[in-house]
Design a protein around this motif. Structure first.
Motif, PDB file in Angstrom:
ATOM      1  N   ASN A 395       0.835  -1.125  -0.283  1.00  0.00           N
ATOM      2  CA  ASN A 395       0.053   0.175  -0.133  1.00  0.00           C
ATOM      3  C   ASN A 395       0.918   1.199   0.150  1.00  0.00           C
ATOM      4  OD1 ASN A 395      -2.898   0.891   0.566  1.00  0.00           O
ATOM      5  ND2 ASN A 395      -1.536   2.036   2.007  1.00  0.00           N
ATOM      6  N   SER A 396       1.796   1.210   0.660  1.00  0.00           N
ATOM      7  CA  SER A 396       2.769   2.516   0.935  1.00  0.00           C
ATOM      8  C   SER A 396       3.666   2.548  -0.154  1.00  0.00           C
ATOM      9  CB  SER A 396       3.857   2.247   1.976  1.00  0.00           C
ATOM     10  OG  SER A 396       3.068   2.103   3.130  1.00  0.00           O
ATOM     11  N   ALA A 397       4.121   1.601  -0.916  1.00  0.00           N
ATOM     12  CA  ALA A 397       4.822   1.565  -2.109  1.00  0.00           C
ATOM     13  C   ALA A 397       3.925   2.169  -3.338  1.00  0.00           C
ATOM     14  CB  ALA A 397       5.413   0.320  -2.619  1.00  0.00           C
ATOM     15  N   LEU A 398       2.618   1.665  -3.477  1.00  0.00           N
ATOM     16  CA  LEU A 398       1.858   2.303  -4.368  1.00  0.00           C
ATOM     17  C   LEU A 398       1.226   3.536  -4.175  1.00  0.00           C
ATOM     18  CD1 LEU A 398      -0.908  -1.106  -4.552  1.00  0.00           C
ATOM     19  CD2 LEU A 398       1.099  -0.220  -6.128  1.00  0.00           C
ATOM     20  N   LYS A 399       1.451   4.162  -3.081  1.00  0.00           N
ATOM     21  CA  LYS A 399       1.306   5.422  -2.686  1.00  0.00           C
ATOM     22  C   LYS A 399       2.285   6.447  -3.193  1.00  0.00           C
ATOM     23  CE  LYS A 399      -0.572   8.455   0.873  1.00  0.00           C
ATOM     24  NZ  LYS A 399       0.230   9.777   0.501  1.00  0.00           N
ATOM     25  N   TYR A 400       3.541   5.966  -3.095  1.00  0.00           N
ATOM     26  CA  TYR A 400       4.739   6.712  -3.621  1.00  0.00           C
ATOM     27  C   TYR A 400       4.698   6.884  -4.955  1.00  0.00           C
ATOM     28  CZ  TYR A 400       6.713   6.490   1.120  1.00  0.00           C
ATOM     29  OH  TYR A 400       7.067   6.514   2.352  1.00  0.00           O
ATOM     30  N   LEU A 401       4.451   5.761  -5.658  1.00  0.00           N
ATOM     31  CA  LEU A 401       4.292   5.734  -7.454  1.00  0.00           C
ATOM     32  C   LEU A 401       2.906   6.621  -7.625  1.00  0.00           C
ATOM     33  CD1 LEU A 401       4.857   1.815  -7.535  1.00  0.00           C
ATOM     34  CD2 LEU A 401       6.500   3.617  -8.314  1.00  0.00           C
ATOM     35  N   GLU A 402       1.846   6.667  -6.830  1.00  0.00           N
ATOM     36  CA  GLU A 402       0.636   7.476  -7.318  1.00  0.00           C
ATOM     37  C   GLU A 402       1.013   8.939  -6.976  1.00  0.00           C
ATOM     38  OE1 GLU A 402      -4.029   6.790  -6.986  1.00  0.00           O
ATOM     39  OE2 GLU A 402      -2.918   6.485  -4.922  1.00  0.00           O
ATOM     40  N   ASP A 403       1.792   9.196  -5.911  1.00  0.00           N
ATOM     41  CA  ASP A 403       2.085  10.649  -5.873  1.00  0.00           C
ATOM     42  C   ASP A 403       3.084  11.193  -6.748  1.00  0.00           C
ATOM     43  OD1 ASP A 403       0.465  10.539  -3.660  1.00  0.00           O
ATOM     44  OD2 ASP A 403       2.222  10.461  -2.040  1.00  0.00           O
ATOM     45  N   ALA A 404       3.945  10.080  -7.415  1.00  0.00           N
ATOM     46  CA  ALA A 404       4.920  10.804  -8.585  1.00  0.00           C
ATOM     47  C   ALA A 404       4.237  10.689  -9.696  1.00  0.00           C
ATOM     48  CB  ALA A 404       6.027   9.781  -8.398  1.00  0.00           C
ATOM     49  N   ASP A 405       2.954  10.403  -9.930  1.00  0.00           N
ATOM     50  CA  ASP A 405       2.098  10.304 -11.135  1.00  0.00           C
ATOM     51  C   ASP A 405       2.428   9.268 -12.028  1.00  0.00           C
ATOM     52  OD1 ASP A 405       0.685  12.535 -10.271  1.00  0.00           O
ATOM     53  OD2 ASP A 405       1.808  14.157 -11.364  1.00  0.00           O
ATOM     54  N   TYR A 406       3.100   8.174 -11.511  1.00  0.00           N
ATOM     55  CA  TYR A 406       3.304   7.105 -12.396  1.00  0.00           C
ATOM     56  C   TYR A 406       2.229   6.024 -12.718  1.00  0.00           C
ATOM     57  CZ  TYR A 406       8.315   8.346 -12.545  1.00  0.00           C
ATOM     58  OH  TYR A 406       9.426   9.033 -12.689  1.00  0.00           O
ATOM     59  N   ILE A 407       1.271   5.852 -11.771  1.00  0.00           N
ATOM     60  CA  ILE A 407       0.252   5.196 -11.623  1.00  0.00           C
ATOM     61  C   ILE A 407      -1.050   5.685 -10.818  1.00  0.00           C
ATOM     62  CG2 ILE A 407       1.772   2.885 -11.319  1.00  0.00           C
ATOM     63  CD1 ILE A 407       0.682   2.823  -8.295  1.00  0.00           C
ATOM     64  N   SER A 408      -2.162   5.386 -11.210  1.00  0.00           N
ATOM     65  CA  SER A 408      -3.389   5.787 -10.558  1.00  0.00           C
ATOM     66  C   SER A 408      -4.074   4.399  -9.841  1.00  0.00           C
ATOM     67  CB  SER A 408      -4.449   6.324 -11.353  1.00  0.00           C
ATOM     68  OG  SER A 408      -5.552   6.517 -10.938  1.00  0.00           O
ATOM     69  N   VAL A 409      -4.242   4.473  -8.624  1.00  0.00           N
ATOM     70  CA  VAL A 409      -4.955   3.381  -7.932  1.00  0.00           C
ATOM     71  C   VAL A 409      -6.242   3.545  -7.977  1.00  0.00           C
ATOM     72  CG1 VAL A 409      -5.070   2.148  -5.845  1.00  0.00           C
ATOM     73  CG2 VAL A 409      -3.069   3.010  -6.209  1.00  0.00           C
ATOM     74  N   ASN A 410      -6.950   2.622  -8.659  1.00  0.00           N
ATOM     75  CA  ASN A 410      -8.616   2.785  -8.957  1.00  0.00           C
ATOM     76  C   ASN A 410      -9.351   2.216  -7.648  1.00  0.00           C
ATOM     77  OD1 ASN A 410      -7.896   3.679 -11.445  1.00  0.00           O
ATOM     78  ND2 ASN A 410      -7.490   1.649 -12.077  1.00  0.00           N
ATOM     79  N   SER A 411     -10.125   2.951  -7.285  1.00  0.00           N
ATOM     80  CA  SER A 411     -10.824   2.647  -5.912  1.00  0.00           C
ATOM     81  C   SER A 411     -11.781   1.072  -6.268  1.00  0.00           C
ATOM     82  CB  SER A 411     -11.835   3.718  -5.368  1.00  0.00           C
ATOM     83  OG  SER A 411     -12.988   3.151  -4.650  1.00  0.00           O
ATOM     84  N   ALA A 412     -11.954   0.453  -5.537  1.00  0.00           N
ATOM     85  CA  ALA A 412     -12.815  -0.669  -5.675  1.00  0.00           C
ATOM     86  C   ALA A 412     -14.237  -0.407  -5.948  1.00  0.00           C
ATOM     87  CB  ALA A 412     -12.879  -1.665  -4.172  1.00  0.00           C
ATOM     88  N   TYR A 413     -14.857   0.769  -5.446  1.00  0.00           N
ATOM     89  CA  TYR A 413     -15.954   1.539  -5.429  1.00  0.00           C
ATOM     90  C   TYR A 413     -16.358   1.818  -7.148  1.00  0.00           C
ATOM     91  CZ  TYR A 413     -15.855   1.968  -0.560  1.00  0.00           C
ATOM     92  OH  TYR A 413     -15.420   1.640   0.759  1.00  0.00           O
ATOM     93  N   LYS A 414     -15.134   1.857  -7.979  1.00  0.00           N
ATOM     94  CA  LYS A 414     -15.453   2.069  -9.193  1.00  0.00           C
ATOM     95  C   LYS A 414     -15.453   0.944 -10.080  1.00  0.00           C
ATOM     96  CE  LYS A 414     -13.062   6.665  -8.944  1.00  0.00           C
ATOM     97  NZ  LYS A 414     -11.941   7.514  -9.064  1.00  0.00           N
ATOM     98  N   SER A 415     -15.373  -0.129  -9.585  1.00  0.00           N
ATOM     99  CA  SER A 415     -15.846  -1.408 -10.077  1.00  0.00           C
ATOM    100  C   SER A 415     -17.173  -1.780 -10.227  1.00  0.00           C
ATOM    101  CB  SER A 415     -14.981  -2.466  -9.428  1.00  0.00           C
ATOM    102  OG  SER A 415     -15.323  -3.840  -9.596  1.00  0.00           O
ATOM    103  N   VAL A 416     -17.599  -1.692 -11.464  1.00  0.00           N
ATOM    104  CA  VAL A 416     -19.216  -1.672 -11.583  1.00  0.00           C
ATOM    105  C   VAL A 416     -19.583  -3.024 -12.311  1.00  0.00           C
ATOM    106  CG1 VAL A 416     -19.459   0.775 -11.518  1.00  0.00           C
ATOM    107  CG2 VAL A 416     -18.661  -0.340 -13.552  1.00  0.00           C
ATOM    108  N   ASN A 417     -20.861  -3.337 -12.278  1.00  0.00           N
ATOM    109  CA  ASN A 417     -21.449  -4.419 -13.021  1.00  0.00           C
ATOM    110  C   ASN A 417     -22.032  -3.833 -14.182  1.00  0.00           C
ATOM    111  OD1 ASN A 417     -21.703  -6.690 -11.047  1.00  0.00           O
ATOM    112  ND2 ASN A 417     -22.638  -5.153  -9.838  1.00  0.00           N
TER     113      ASN A 417
END
Length: 526
Positions: A395-417
């Motif tokens: 979780n921490s590693a993903l946050k560093y990568l997201e803060d540096a604009d390499y990735i975006s972590v997509n919320s589980a709430y955006k997973s739709v039917n």
């Protein structure tokens, strides 16, 4: 009902403690409040009273099952106004709580943060229109905090998903960095930060340098009697110290997260009810324990942080009577915490390895970028990196990568039917007229009514809860009907997996070229 009426009716008090009424007034006025109150100052009343006198129900995020049960039992002594939902309950028990909220019987529901990671459950809470969201032990949301829990970092996604506006957070221990981080992580707008003093005048704090820790614990237990807690840095040390004290005719038990939940519950209840005078525990014990007459807290090893230390000694003397705390220190304690630090925060190399693992799992080459969402697979990442990476480190590693604009972590709430009708309109009408299956007919007519021609041309987002409500079908009937329609080739059904995923924002780069906030990484790791 006024706040004084509620105080008397539910808690038996005539007056508020210092700071309580100020916090309650701000919450009732609709402000977003972050409250930092010392241990034993009665912070739970500050969110329980606004919830009890409000028009609708409120959600309290609480990290511990034992804390939920204690507070619910206490509130329900007069009337049944509170409930909890956690992993100990069956499906039917959870459904009963949700039904009681729907019919206005329940004003406060305690929920573990991990439970909110299920989008379907979150949608149920959303549809019940919560009035307030209260976050207890809010320091758990901050990586700067002493009890960081990754599940707390998903709360902002839940807040955005539900649209709750009235949010307040509570903690007994928060440094200025943690206060800022809580406000940022929760997205609190115009937050009113209320900090009341940390000093506990009835606590006598002692620090001793000694290598004969077991012997000193025995002396202190004899000297100050009970109830008492001794904190150790590891499960093994808790067990060894308990064995030593028992050999010296001290009645005690050890407590840690490795014990069976039933045994843990029994030990905790025995301690609270004065059947057990002494507990030797890791820091798994104590958060939210409502026992006011603890007279002695000993730290067998140095705690991991000053915030941890403050919270743990703060469990003594909550009745205002004199109590004693002792920290037994020797130089070897530092090695234990060096080990814990190395297993709590990602190094630069681990972050790089996780980035490579994510990109490799989606078969993305250097310089390339995929528009597809990449599932987060901790098992694969462990195999790829050949390291035993915990969920917290990931979780921490993903946050560093997201803060540096390499990735975006997509919320589980955006997973739709989503569904798409594969039949033509003419063929579908013919099927609906000719079928004797009433469930299929109801579902297909509902889709045509709500989504029109769009569902014939592309995958269209559908609301399963609304479908169940409008057709009267159960969850199982809905699922089985959609699977049957898909099996017959009538529609394509893309089911939400309810899990987080990752999107690449930039084309993949070599790990040597990653530009991260190494200053912050080093500060946390060191």
């Amino acid at each position: 009902m006024t706040i004084i009426n509620a105080l008397t009716k539910y808690f038996g008090y005539k007056d508020f403690r210092a700071g309580q009424q100020e916090i309650i007034d701000e919450i009732i006025q609709g402000k977003n409040v972050l409250s930092v109150l010392p241990t034993g100052a009665g912070k739970s009343i500050c969110y329980q009273i606004p919830a009890l006198i409000s028009d609708n129900y409120s959600i309290v995020i609480s990290p511990l099952i034992a804390l939920m049960k204690d507070q619910v039992d206490s509130l329900n002594k007069t009337n049944e106004v509170a409930a909890f939902i956690n992993s100990t309950q069956s499906y039917y028990e959870t459904e009963k709580v949700l039904q009681d909220i729907h019919f206005g019987k329940i004003k406060i529901v305690y929920v573990a943060p991990e439970r909110l990671e299920n989008p379907e459950f979150a949608a149920r809470l959303k549809n019940l229109n919560p009035q307030y969201l209260f976050i207890d032990e809010a320091h758990c949301i901050s990586e700067w905090g002493h009890n960081f829990r990754p599940s707390y970092t998903k709360l902002r996604d839940f807040i955005e998903f539900t649209g709750i506006k009235k949010i307040s957070a509570f903690t007994a221990t928060a440094t200025p960095e943690v206060v800022k981080d809580i406000v940022k992580q929760l997205g609190l707008k115009n937050a009113k930060v209320i900090i009341k003093g940390f000093e506990r005048e009835n606590l006598f704090v002692n620090i001793e340098i000694t290598k004969k820790k077991k012997e000193r614990c025995l002396e202190l237990v004899h000297q100050f009697k009970s109830p008492a807690i001794i904190y150790t840095s590891s499960r093994k040390k808790a067990e060894e110290l308990a064995e030593y004290l028992k050999l010296n005719k001290i009645i005690c038990e050890y407590y840690h997260a490795g014990l069976d939940p039933i045994i843990r519950k029994k030990i905790q209840e025995d301690f609270i009810e004065d059947r057990l005078p002494l507990i030797i525990a890791t820091n798994a014990f104590g958060m939210g324990i409502d026992k006011k007459d603890i007279r002695l807290v000993i730290h067998f090893n140095s705690p991991g942080s000053i915030e941890n230390y403050y919270q743990e000694i703060g469990r003594s003397g909550r009745d205002g009577k004199n109590s004693h705390t002792f920290l037994l220190y020797d130089e070897s304690d530092i090695h234990i915490h060096e080990y814990f630090i190395s297993n709590s925060y990602p190094t630069k190399e681990i972050i790089k390895n996780i980035y490579n693992a994510i990109c490799d799992s989606a078969q993305i080459a250097i310089g390339m970028k995929s528009d597809k969402q990449i599932p987060i697979n901790l098992g694969y990442i462990k195999l790829h990196t050949k390291q035993d990476i915990s969920g917290a480190i990931l979780n921490s590693a993903l946050k560093y990568l997201e803060d540096a604009d390499y990735i975006s972590v997509n919320s589980a709430y955006k997973s739709v039917n989503k569904i798409k009708i594969l039949f033509t309109e003419t063929r579908l009408k013919s099927f609906v007229k000719g079928t004797s299956n009433e469930l299929m007919k109801d579902v297909l007519l509902n889709f045509l009514r709500n989504y029109g021609k769009e569902i014939f041309s592309r995958l269209t987002t559908i609301d399963l809860i609304a479908l169940q409500s409008e057709t009267g079908l159960t969850k199982q009937e809905t699922s089985e009907t959609l699977m049957s329609l898909e099996f017959l080739g009538i529609l394509e059904f893309s089911k939400a997996d309810g899990k987080e995923s990752i999107s690449l924002i930039k084309p993949r780069v070599r790990v040597e070229d990653l530009k991260l906030n190494y200053k912050l990484i080093n500060e946390l790791y060191i």
